[in-house]
Design an enzyme around this catalytic site. Structure first.
Site, PDB file in Angstrom:
ATOM      1  N   HIS A  43       0.831  -1.211   0.000  1.00  0.00           N
ATOM      2  CA  HIS A  43       0.000   0.000   0.000  1.00  0.00           C
ATOM      3  C   HIS A  43       0.862   1.256   0.000  1.00  0.00           C
ATOM      4  O   HIS A  43       2.057   1.227   0.309  1.00  0.00           O
ATOM      5  CB  HIS A  43      -0.924   0.023   1.224  1.00  0.00           C
ATOM      6  N   ASP A  67       0.464   5.007   1.953  1.00  0.00           N
ATOM      7  CA  ASP A  67      -0.318   5.471   3.102  1.00  0.00           C
ATOM      8  C   ASP A  67      -1.448   6.404   2.652  1.00  0.00           C
ATOM      9  O   ASP A  67      -1.193   7.455   2.036  1.00  0.00           O
ATOM     10  CB  ASP A  67       0.576   6.204   4.117  1.00  0.00           C
ATOM     11  N   HIS A 103       4.818   0.254   0.229  1.00  0.00           N
ATOM     12  CA  HIS A 103       5.498  -0.632   1.177  1.00  0.00           C
ATOM     13  C   HIS A 103       4.573  -1.720   1.697  1.00  0.00           C
ATOM     14  O   HIS A 103       3.347  -1.628   1.569  1.00  0.00           O
ATOM     15  CB  HIS A 103       6.099   0.171   2.335  1.00  0.00           C
ATOM     16  N   ARG A 141       3.990   6.362  14.081  1.00  0.00           N
ATOM     17  CA  ARG A 141       4.162   7.024  12.778  1.00  0.00           C
ATOM     18  C   ARG A 141       3.652   8.451  12.832  1.00  0.00           C
ATOM     19  O   ARG A 141       2.547   8.696  13.334  1.00  0.00           O
ATOM     20  CB  ARG A 141       3.392   6.247  11.702  1.00  0.00           C
TER      21      ARG A 141
HETATM   22  C1  SIN Z   1       2.682   1.527   7.794  1.00  0.00           C
HETATM   23  O1  SIN Z   1       2.179   1.047   6.790  1.00  0.00           O
HETATM   24  O2  SIN Z   1       2.628   2.724   8.033  1.00  0.00           O
HETATM   25  C2  SIN Z   1       3.406   0.643   8.761  1.00  0.00           C
HETATM   26  C3  SIN Z   1       4.727   0.228   8.242  1.00  0.00           C
HETATM   27  C4  SIN Z   1       5.435  -0.680   9.190  1.00  0.00           C
HETATM   28  O3  SIN Z   1       4.867  -1.049  10.213  1.00  0.00           O
HETATM   29  O4  SIN Z   1       6.579  -1.047   8.916  1.00  0.00           O
END
Ligand code: SIN
Length: 276
Positions: free
Chosen positions: A100, A102, A250, A265
């Site tokens: 995805h 974000d 990611h 985050r």
């Molecule tokens: C996310 O998608 O913001 C989380 C990424 C992660 O936990 O490494």
């Protein structure tokens, strides 16, 4: 500060050392913005960040305006600008465990996300895999580049609920739904990049449902099954990773159940996306 940079792969990602993220001046911030546009993913080890320092570092990117995630408070965070990302033995899903970008459903999507690690699973694992959308676009054949160059696709904030959590969004909850160009120009360097992702993109506008499904599935598989456009980041406690949320996507690998991984985050928004 004298910054040292070591590429993770020739295509994407860099380990950055010689920098204390609590002490960023304007010159350093400008260097980091250039580096992020160039590498897509920056990894900083051994950082000591409280919420204020985490948010100050984030404000060096994009418009400087922090993103307020609709799930921040529900994630257990007291600060609406800080999203808790945590999976434990009681979790039935782990946030980010699927390819995805974000919150790409927003009209002015997140420009950069900064994830700070508090606790790593004692079993090991918990890596995050990133992919370059500039390279994903560059590796498509010219006929496919032409085909998608004038198309827009819908990104729907309700999709992660259905896919990841297996339920409909809570009653009364509104999520953004936005049609973005499928090929956009990177806001800093103007390079064309592919902008669809399995986490949020539901439909291509102006084509049949079958064409939309087939084309999106081909593009998702292209992104997910091309290791040369990817890098894999291994975390330690107190690692902070910044990703360019326009130029990369990611997948946080949930391979550590029932152990705990806990991070926070902070994200910063950018402007409206421009077609390439
Ligand atoms: C996310 O998608 O913001 C989380 C990424 C992660 O936990 O490494």
């Amino acid at each position: 500060m004298s910054i040292n940079v070591q590429n993770i792969t020739p295509v994407i990602g860099a380990e950055v050392s010689g920098i204390d993220l609590t002490q960023i001046d304007e010159v350093t911030a400008a260097s980091l913005r250039r580096l992020l546009a160039d590498r897509g993913v920056l990894v900083f080890r051994d950082q000591q960040l409280d919420h204020a320092a985490h948010k100050r570092a984030a404000a060096c990117f994009g418009t400087g305006e922090l993103h307020y995630h609709p799930l921040a408070t529900a994630s257990g965070s007291a600060d609406p600008a800080v999203l808790t990302v945590k999976a434990t033995a009681n979790s039935t899903y782990a946030a980010g465990d699927g390819w995805h970008t974000d919150v790409s459903c927003d009209p002015a999507p997140i420009r950069a996300s900064l994830l700070y690690m508090h606790e790593m699973p004692e079993s090991g694992g918990g890596d995050t895999v990133f992919a370059s959308m500039t390279e994903a676009y560059a590796l498509l054949s010219e006929p496919v580049q032409e085909l998608i160059g004038n198309l827009r696709a819908v990104h729907d904030g309700a999709l992660p609920w259905r896919q990841a959590y297996g339920k409909e969004p809570a009653a009364g909850t509104e999520y953004n739904r936005t049609a973005h160009p499928m090929v956009i120009a990177h806001p800093d360097n103007g390079k064309p990049l592919l902008w669809v992702n399995r986490g949020f993109t539901t439909k291509i506008q102006g084509v049949t449902a079958l064409e939309s499904r087939a084309l999106l599935e081909m593009l998702f598989q292209h992104i997910e099954s091309t290791p040369r456009i990817q890098c894999r980041v291994r975390w330690d406690k107190h690692t902070l990773v910044i990703w360019d949320n326009i130029a990369t996507q990611h997948h946080a690998v949930w391979d550590y159940f029932p152990h705990t991984r806990h991070a926070e985050r902070v994200s910063v928004i950018g402007g409206e996306l421009q077609a390439a």
